[in-house]
Design an enzyme around this catalytic site. Structure first.
Site, short mmCIF file in Angstrom:
data_model
loop_
_atom_site.label_atom_id
_atom_site.label_comp_id
_atom_site.label_asym_id
_atom_site.label_seq_id
_atom_site.Cartn_x
_atom_site.Cartn_y
_atom_site.Cartn_z
N HIS A 30 0.85 -1.19 0.00
CA HIS A 30 0.00 0.00 0.00
C HIS A 30 0.89 1.24 0.00
CE1 HIS A 30 -3.50 -2.34 1.68
NE2 HIS A 30 -2.53 -3.03 2.25
N GLU A 43 2.56 -0.80 4.40
CA GLU A 43 2.35 0.56 3.90
C GLU A 43 3.71 1.20 3.62
OE1 GLU A 43 -0.47 2.22 3.36
OE2 GLU A 43 -2.00 1.16 4.51
N HIS A 75 -2.54 -3.10 -3.35
CA HIS A 75 -3.91 -2.71 -3.03
C HIS A 75 -4.69 -2.47 -4.32
CE1 HIS A 75 -6.37 -0.38 0.22
NE2 HIS A 75 -6.89 -1.54 -0.06
N ASP A 132 -3.18 2.34 -5.04
CA ASP A 132 -1.85 2.31 -4.44
C ASP A 132 -1.18 0.94 -4.55
OD1 ASP A 132 -4.00 1.76 -2.47
OD2 ASP A 132 -2.41 1.58 -1.00
#
Length: 189
Positions: A33, A119, A158, A168
């Site tokens: 992400h 992330e 994602h 993303d």
């Protein structure tokens, strides 16, 4: 860096309350992400605040829209390569939302149930930094070692698992470069 009891030994730990048990204890994929808070701005503690339900809605106009979200990821890799871990890998973090993915054998729904969410501090249009790619490659090798069901083929984004909702980590993420970073360690092993 090594993985001990679901935690990376050199990651800064910031436990999130937004986790629960995996329904089948399966850990077999990684979802990448990107995140920046406020959008397009890097640094600060807003991402950690979001994942720990401490985001102050009045701190920025955008925060009023998302302050009530209950979300998390297993890891955040900051622009300088720092790793922040919010959940042990054996736990179910809340990063993928409604999601669907063909894993090479069958269609799978609800990727939170079996994936690790990573992330990258960034956004779809800003190039990611060398330190992030290097750290991500290290983390992925640690995950490959600790969780044999995770392989390079079980790495996704994602955007791929929720294409109508998410984009993303975006076109600025260099998948080919990440593959080269992963191969560098493999060729030295």
């Amino acid at each position: 860096m090594t993985c001990v009891n679901g935690w990376l030994n050199d990651a800064r730990q910031v436990p999130s309350p937004n986790i629960n048990e995996r329904p089948d204890q399966e850990v077999s994929a990684v979802v990448l992400h990107s995140i920046s808070l406020p959008p397009g701005e890097f640094g600060g503690d807003h991402i950690e605040a979001l994942f720990c339900n401490r985001l102050v809605p009045e701190a920025h106009p955008y925060f009023a829209k998302i302050a009530g979200l209950k979300v998390s990821a297993h890891l955040l890799i900051r622009r300088d390569g720092e790793c922040v871990q919010f959940a042990p890998f054996e736990a179910r973090a809340w990063h993928a939302g409604r999601s669907r993915w063909f894993d090479g054998h069958r269609m799978r729904d609800e990727l939170n149930d079996f994936s690790i969410g990573i992330e990258l501090e960034g956004d779809p249009s800003t190039p990611y930094r060398e330190a992030q790619y290097r750290r991500l490659a290290q983390v992925l090798h640690d995950l490959f070692d600790a969780y044999p069901l995770i392989t390079p083929e079980r790495l996704t984004s994602h955007a791929r698992i929720a294409p109508l909702r998410k984009d993303d980590p975006g076109p600025s993420f260099d998948w080919a470069y990440l593959r080269r970073c992963l191969q560098c360690r493999e060729s030295r092993a």
